[in-house]
Scaffold this motif. Sequence first.
Motif, PDB file in Angstrom:
ATOM      1  N   GLY A   1       0.370  -1.138  -0.346  1.00 44.66           N
ATOM      2  CA  GLY A   1      -0.088   0.527   0.126  1.00 44.66           C
ATOM      3  C   GLY A   1       1.019   1.191   0.434  1.00 44.66           C
ATOM      4  O   GLY A   1       2.163   1.054  -0.210  1.00 44.66           O
ATOM      5  N   THR A   2       0.365   2.638  -0.130  1.00 40.13           N
ATOM      6  CA  THR A   2       0.580   3.539   0.001  1.00 40.13           C
ATOM      7  C   THR A   2       1.705   3.797   1.427  1.00 40.13           C
ATOM      8  O   THR A   2       1.528   3.117   2.210  1.00 40.13           O
ATOM      9  CB  THR A   2       0.105   4.748   0.285  1.00 40.13           C
ATOM     10  OG1 THR A   2      -1.699   4.316  -1.125  1.00 40.13           O
ATOM     11  CG2 THR A   2       0.512   6.097   0.024  1.00 40.13           C
TER      12      THR A   2
ATOM     13  N   GLU B   1      -2.691  -5.028  -1.860  1.00 36.46           N
ATOM     14  CA  GLU B   1      -3.291  -3.744  -0.661  1.00 36.46           C
ATOM     15  C   GLU B   1      -3.700  -2.438  -0.930  1.00 36.46           C
ATOM     16  O   GLU B   1      -2.740  -2.192  -1.195  1.00 36.46           O
ATOM     17  CB  GLU B   1      -2.067  -4.717   0.664  1.00 36.46           C
ATOM     18  CG  GLU B   1      -2.688  -3.818   1.749  1.00 36.46           C
ATOM     19  CD  GLU B   1      -2.043  -2.819   2.158  1.00 36.46           C
ATOM     20  OE1 GLU B   1      -2.897  -2.034   2.767  1.00 36.46           O
ATOM     21  OE2 GLU B   1      -0.723  -2.828   1.984  1.00 36.46           O
ATOM     22  N   SER B   2      -4.371  -1.904  -0.331  1.00 36.16           N
ATOM     23  CA  SER B   2      -4.800  -0.790  -0.046  1.00 36.16           C
ATOM     24  C   SER B   2      -4.133  -0.245  -1.997  1.00 36.16           C
ATOM     25  O   SER B   2      -5.564  -0.681  -2.772  1.00 36.16           O
ATOM     26  CB  SER B   2      -3.907   0.066   1.255  1.00 36.16           C
ATOM     27  OG  SER B   2      -4.382   1.222   0.506  1.00 36.16           O
ATOM     28  N   ILE B   3      -3.751   0.710  -1.902  1.00 35.60           N
ATOM     29  CA  ILE B   3      -3.384   1.475  -2.950  1.00 35.60           C
ATOM     30  C   ILE B   3      -2.779   0.085  -3.997  1.00 35.60           C
ATOM     31  O   ILE B   3      -3.197   0.410  -5.369  1.00 35.60           O
ATOM     32  CB  ILE B   3      -2.559   2.207  -3.562  1.00 35.60           C
ATOM     33  CG1 ILE B   3      -2.689   3.369  -4.718  1.00 35.60           C
ATOM     34  CG2 ILE B   3      -1.038   2.379  -2.718  1.00 35.60           C
ATOM     35  CD1 ILE B   3      -4.045   4.160  -4.631  1.00 35.60           C
TER      36      ILE B   3
ATOM     37  N   GLY C   1      -3.990  -2.645  -4.441  1.00 32.69           N
ATOM     38  CA  GLY C   1      -4.834  -3.406  -4.998  1.00 32.69           C
ATOM     39  C   GLY C   1      -6.071  -2.441  -5.986  1.00 32.69           C
ATOM     40  O   GLY C   1      -6.166  -3.211  -6.989  1.00 32.69           O
ATOM     41  N   CYS C   2      -6.181  -1.207  -6.313  1.00 30.87           N
ATOM     42  CA  CYS C   2      -6.345   0.043  -6.892  1.00 30.87           C
ATOM     43  C   CYS C   2      -5.712  -0.669  -7.830  1.00 30.87           C
ATOM     44  O   CYS C   2      -6.042  -0.454  -9.529  1.00 30.87           O
ATOM     45  CB  CYS C   2      -6.724   0.742  -6.747  1.00 30.87           C
ATOM     46  SG  CYS C   2      -7.329   1.388  -4.875  1.00 30.87           S
TER      47      CYS C   2
ATOM     48  N   THR D   1      -8.088  -5.308   1.140  1.00 29.24           N
ATOM     49  CA  THR D   1      -8.517  -3.967   0.883  1.00 29.24           C
ATOM     50  C   THR D   1      -8.471  -3.130   0.271  1.00 29.24           C
ATOM     51  O   THR D   1      -8.252  -1.576   0.742  1.00 29.24           O
ATOM     52  CB  THR D   1      -8.281  -3.383   2.641  1.00 29.24           C
ATOM     53  OG1 THR D   1      -6.500  -2.913   2.697  1.00 29.24           O
ATOM     54  CG2 THR D   1      -8.252  -4.589   3.419  1.00 29.24           C
ATOM     55  N   GLY D   2      -8.538  -3.320  -1.302  1.00 25.35           N
ATOM     56  CA  GLY D   2      -8.094  -2.383  -2.329  1.00 25.35           C
ATOM     57  C   GLY D   2      -8.485  -2.592  -3.454  1.00 25.35           C
ATOM     58  O   GLY D   2      -8.759  -3.485  -3.824  1.00 25.35           O
TER      59      GLY D   2
ATOM     60  N   ASN E   1      -9.054   9.899  -4.285  1.00 22.95           N
ATOM     61  CA  ASN E   1     -10.352   8.958  -3.599  1.00 22.95           C
ATOM     62  C   ASN E   1     -11.007  10.538  -3.732  1.00 22.95           C
ATOM     63  O   ASN E   1     -11.939  10.125  -3.279  1.00 22.95           O
ATOM     64  CB  ASN E   1      -9.335   9.264  -2.747  1.00 22.95           C
ATOM     65  CG  ASN E   1      -9.274   7.023  -1.924  1.00 22.95           C
ATOM     66  OD1 ASN E   1     -10.354   6.731  -2.652  1.00 22.95           O
ATOM     67  ND2 ASN E   1      -7.619   7.119  -2.289  1.00 22.95           N
TER      68      ASN E   1
ATOM     69  N   HIS F   1      -6.622  -2.425   8.256  1.00 23.68           N
ATOM     70  CA  HIS F   1      -6.174  -2.322   6.739  1.00 23.68           C
ATOM     71  C   HIS F   1      -5.511  -3.061   5.938  1.00 23.68           C
ATOM     72  O   HIS F   1      -4.036  -3.371   5.256  1.00 23.68           O
ATOM     73  CB  HIS F   1      -5.588  -1.034   7.203  1.00 23.68           C
ATOM     74  CG  HIS F   1      -5.599  -0.712   5.342  1.00 23.68           C
ATOM     75  ND1 HIS F   1      -6.832  -0.228   4.742  1.00 23.68           N
ATOM     76  CD2 HIS F   1      -4.945   0.227   4.355  1.00 23.68           C
ATOM     77  CE1 HIS F   1      -6.723   0.454   3.620  1.00 23.68           C
ATOM     78  NE2 HIS F   1      -5.246   0.526   2.981  1.00 23.68           N
TER      79      HIS F   1
END
Length: 300
Positions: A49-50, A114-116, A118-119, A139-140, A218, A276
């Motif tokens: 993630g970020t 995970e998080s970003i 995942g995006c 969670t993304g 976001n 998260h």
Amino acid sequence: MTADAAGVTSSMWLELGAAPFRVEFPVIGGVRTRVLVAGSGPGLILLHGTGGHLEAYQKNVVPLSQHFTVIVPDMIGHGYTDRPDLDYTLDDYADHAFGLLDHYGFEQAFVSGESIGGCVAVWMALRSPRRVRALVLNTGILERPDAAGLKQLEDLEVRTQRLAEGLSLEAVRRRMEWLVYDPSIMTDEMIAVRRAIYSQPGMVADVQKIMHAVIEMNRGPYAGGDYIQKDRLPEVSCPTQVLWSDHNPGKPYARVKPAIELIPNVETHVIKNAAHWPQYEQPEHVNTLMIEFLLGVDGR
């Protein structure tokens, strides 16, 4: 490091030491990139993630590597990977991840984020469906938060900004405790690793820039483009597993459930007692779910 009830000290080496792995620094598209590689078989890339780094997956590498060639990078702009002057859009991250797959010889691979991350994983599947065999989204997802959720994400941005006031272990801990349901699970070792990474010259400023870019994504369309688009989710053509949590900050499960249901071939699991970082907080559950899903992809 922390000690469990039996007095055993927790360390990432207890997690990683049970199987062979290597850490390399290949140059991907001109970007020197830190990558952990373990196992053999189909390719599986894990995207953090970020503001994160590959140690976010320290509890997952060994079990997953029994079935897959696990590729865990510090994403572009993160960890000990180079930090070029970019907008840090999903395209920037995806270009780098595809370059990694090319470097390790995988025309097609499983992609988990995970998080970003995942995006980024979803974006990779939308851009090049033939290259993504299946997705695991942790969670993304391409869904924006509501007003309350945006405020929670902005809290993380504030914690990140405060790192510029002094990179103490306590300041780093306050930022990282945002990620977990039970703050005591965040080990002294993980805090020390994060502080060492953030102590690199210019790193805090770059993390603040990247964090701001994610917040702007976001909020809505921004200078880098419009990326968080849930109306693109019906285009995801590969089997997809979504791992959410019952205490995820910013985007609770009730918020993302309608977006998840837009994905045509999807299974969803809500991980209990996690925020998260479910892959770090509930690793045995997450590892089991991922392995069973990915090994069964051909049957889907």
